[in-house]
Design an enzyme around this catalytic site. Structure first.
Site, PDB file in Angstrom:
ATOM      1  N   GLU A 100       0.639   5.162   0.188  1.00 48.87           N
ATOM      2  CA  GLU A 100      -0.859   6.640   1.220  1.00 48.87           C
ATOM      3  C   GLU A 100      -0.163   7.609   0.675  1.00 48.87           C
ATOM      4  O   GLU A 100       1.192   8.417   0.395  1.00 48.87           O
ATOM      5  CB  GLU A 100      -0.508   6.267   2.593  1.00 48.87           C
ATOM      6  CG  GLU A 100      -1.254   4.298   3.318  1.00 48.87           C
ATOM      7  CD  GLU A 100      -1.312   4.345   4.491  1.00 48.87           C
ATOM      8  OE1 GLU A 100      -0.777   5.424   5.454  1.00 48.87           O
ATOM      9  OE2 GLU A 100      -2.157   3.383   4.998  1.00 48.87           O
ATOM     10  N   GLU A 118      -2.716  -4.338  -3.346  1.00 42.64           N
ATOM     11  CA  GLU A 118      -3.271  -5.349  -4.195  1.00 42.64           C
ATOM     12  C   GLU A 118      -4.198  -5.073  -5.820  1.00 42.64           C
ATOM     13  O   GLU A 118      -2.887  -4.799  -6.241  1.00 42.64           O
ATOM     14  CB  GLU A 118      -4.901  -5.676  -3.637  1.00 42.64           C
ATOM     15  CG  GLU A 118      -5.026  -6.849  -2.799  1.00 42.64           C
ATOM     16  CD  GLU A 118      -5.318  -5.922  -1.279  1.00 42.64           C
ATOM     17  OE1 GLU A 118      -4.822  -4.600  -1.418  1.00 42.64           O
ATOM     18  OE2 GLU A 118      -5.655  -6.590  -0.644  1.00 42.64           O
ATOM     19  N   CYS A 131      -3.803   0.683  -2.213  1.00 43.47           N
ATOM     20  CA  CYS A 131      -3.998  -0.628  -1.669  1.00 43.47           C
ATOM     21  C   CYS A 131      -2.591  -1.327  -1.866  1.00 43.47           C
ATOM     22  O   CYS A 131      -2.937  -1.712  -3.550  1.00 43.47           O
ATOM     23  CB  CYS A 131      -5.419  -1.548  -2.179  1.00 43.47           C
ATOM     24  SG  CYS A 131      -6.576  -0.667  -0.827  1.00 43.47           S
ATOM     25  N   CYS A 165     -11.028  -2.977  -4.133  1.00 43.02           N
ATOM     26  CA  CYS A 165      -9.891  -3.758  -5.181  1.00 43.02           C
ATOM     27  C   CYS A 165     -10.442  -5.302  -5.506  1.00 43.02           C
ATOM     28  O   CYS A 165      -9.584  -5.814  -6.675  1.00 43.02           O
ATOM     29  CB  CYS A 165      -8.663  -4.614  -4.026  1.00 43.02           C
ATOM     30  SG  CYS A 165      -7.070  -3.412  -3.600  1.00 43.02           S
ATOM     31  N   CYS A 203     -10.577  -4.946  -0.216  1.00 42.38           N
ATOM     32  CA  CYS A 203     -11.357  -4.042   0.142  1.00 42.38           C
ATOM     33  C   CYS A 203     -12.077  -4.012  -0.928  1.00 42.38           C
ATOM     34  O   CYS A 203     -12.578  -4.596  -2.720  1.00 42.38           O
ATOM     35  CB  CYS A 203     -11.023  -2.634   0.478  1.00 42.38           C
ATOM     36  SG  CYS A 203     -10.427  -1.511  -1.460  1.00 42.38           S
ATOM     37  N   ASN A 208       1.033  -1.109   0.037  1.00 40.54           N
ATOM     38  CA  ASN A 208      -0.154  -0.239  -0.113  1.00 40.54           C
ATOM     39  C   ASN A 208       0.504   1.261  -0.356  1.00 40.54           C
ATOM     40  O   ASN A 208       1.568   1.520   0.955  1.00 40.54           O
ATOM     41  CB  ASN A 208      -0.851  -0.165   1.025  1.00 40.54           C
ATOM     42  CG  ASN A 208      -0.698  -0.160   2.722  1.00 40.54           C
ATOM     43  OD1 ASN A 208       0.496  -0.471   2.189  1.00 40.54           O
ATOM     44  ND2 ASN A 208      -1.055   0.653   3.467  1.00 40.54           N
TER      45      ASN A 208
HETATM   46  N1  THU Z   1      -5.423  -1.469   2.711  1.00 45.82           N
HETATM   47  C1  THU Z   1      -4.500  -2.670   1.626  1.00 45.82           C
HETATM   48  O1  THU Z   1      -3.642  -1.879   1.259  1.00 45.82           O
HETATM   49  N2  THU Z   1      -5.709  -3.961   1.351  1.00 45.82           N
HETATM   50  C2  THU Z   1      -6.505  -4.258   1.807  1.00 45.82           C
HETATM   51  O2  THU Z   1      -6.518  -4.830   1.392  1.00 45.82           O
HETATM   52  C3  THU Z   1      -7.148  -3.233   3.215  1.00 45.82           C
HETATM   53  C4  THU Z   1      -6.336  -1.675   2.636  1.00 45.82           C
HETATM   54  C5  THU Z   1      -4.387  -0.315   3.046  1.00 45.82           C
HETATM   55  C6  THU Z   1      -5.198   0.666   2.553  1.00 45.82           C
HETATM   56  C7  THU Z   1      -4.124   1.659   3.501  1.00 45.82           C
HETATM   57  O3  THU Z   1      -3.518   1.746   3.588  1.00 45.82           O
HETATM   58  C8  THU Z   1      -4.663   1.177   4.678  1.00 45.82           C
HETATM   59  O4  THU Z   1      -4.251  -0.682   4.099  1.00 45.82           O
HETATM   60  C9  THU Z   1      -4.989   1.178   6.025  1.00 45.82           C
HETATM   61  O5  THU Z   1      -6.480   1.077   5.406  1.00 45.82           O
END
Ligand code: THU
Length: 155
Positions: A63, A74, A72, A114, A111, A61
């Site tokens: 941000e 994925e 994310c 994704c 999520c 991920n």
């Molecule tokens: N996140 C992912 O990268 N994958 C997931 O399946 C769920 C959430 C990330 C998004 C954000 O950067 C952090 O996790 C918290 O939600």
């Protein structure tokens, strides 16, 4: 009126029940958490995909201070694989997450956004993408991305 029911089967595995391939891809997903950029959530997610040419692509991920601009693990991973190897199918996807220096006990699940991307990738490649969701207590094994999104958007 007609009632319809949706259900799907998935496996709950322990570490010692994993195939060699599954262990390898999961380990890469765990390693991928190390390069996550998650200063806001402090939740480091890693993903790895095994392509049909046996290459493994990792992602995590990413941000951003403008929160919705982040992505994310994925989607970072699947888009990187599709960007660089558009004609290679993704056979396996593994996901792992850590926070506070520890991998989560329960697996985390992709999520909704994704899931939509995973479904379309699967349709595009015309072959199922197996998914392993890693947790220290248990691992979820799903046979195909489409299992995760009934009534996915398509037209
Ligand atoms: N996140 C992912 O990268 N994958 C997931 O399946 C769920 C959430 C990330 C998004 C954000 O950067 C952090 O996790 C918290 O939600």
């Amino acid at each position: 009126m007609e009632n319809k029911t949706y259900s799907f089967e998935f496996e709950i595995l322990k570490n010692n029940e994993l195939s060699e391939t599954a262990s390898k891809v999961i380990n890469e997903a765990k390693k991928a958490t190390e390069n996550s950029y998650a200063p806001y959530s402090k939740f480091q997610v890693g993903a790895a995909v095994l392509l049909d040419n046996e290459l493994i692509i990792k992602g995590n991920n990413q941000e951003n201070i403008a929160y919705p601009s982040g992505l994310c693990a994925e989607r970072v991973t699947v888009f990187a694989a599709n960007a660089n190897f558009p004609s290679n199918a993704i056979k396996v996807l593994a996901i792992a997450a850590q926070t506070g220096g520890k991998f989560t006990e329960k697996p985390i699940t992709p999520c909704g956004a994704c899931r939509q991307v995973l479904c379309e990738t699967e349709q595009r490649q015309k072959s199922p993408m197996e998914i392993y969701l890693y947790g220290t207590e248990e691992i979820i094994h799903i046979k195909s991305a489409e299992d995760l999104l009934p009534l996915a958007f398509e037209f």
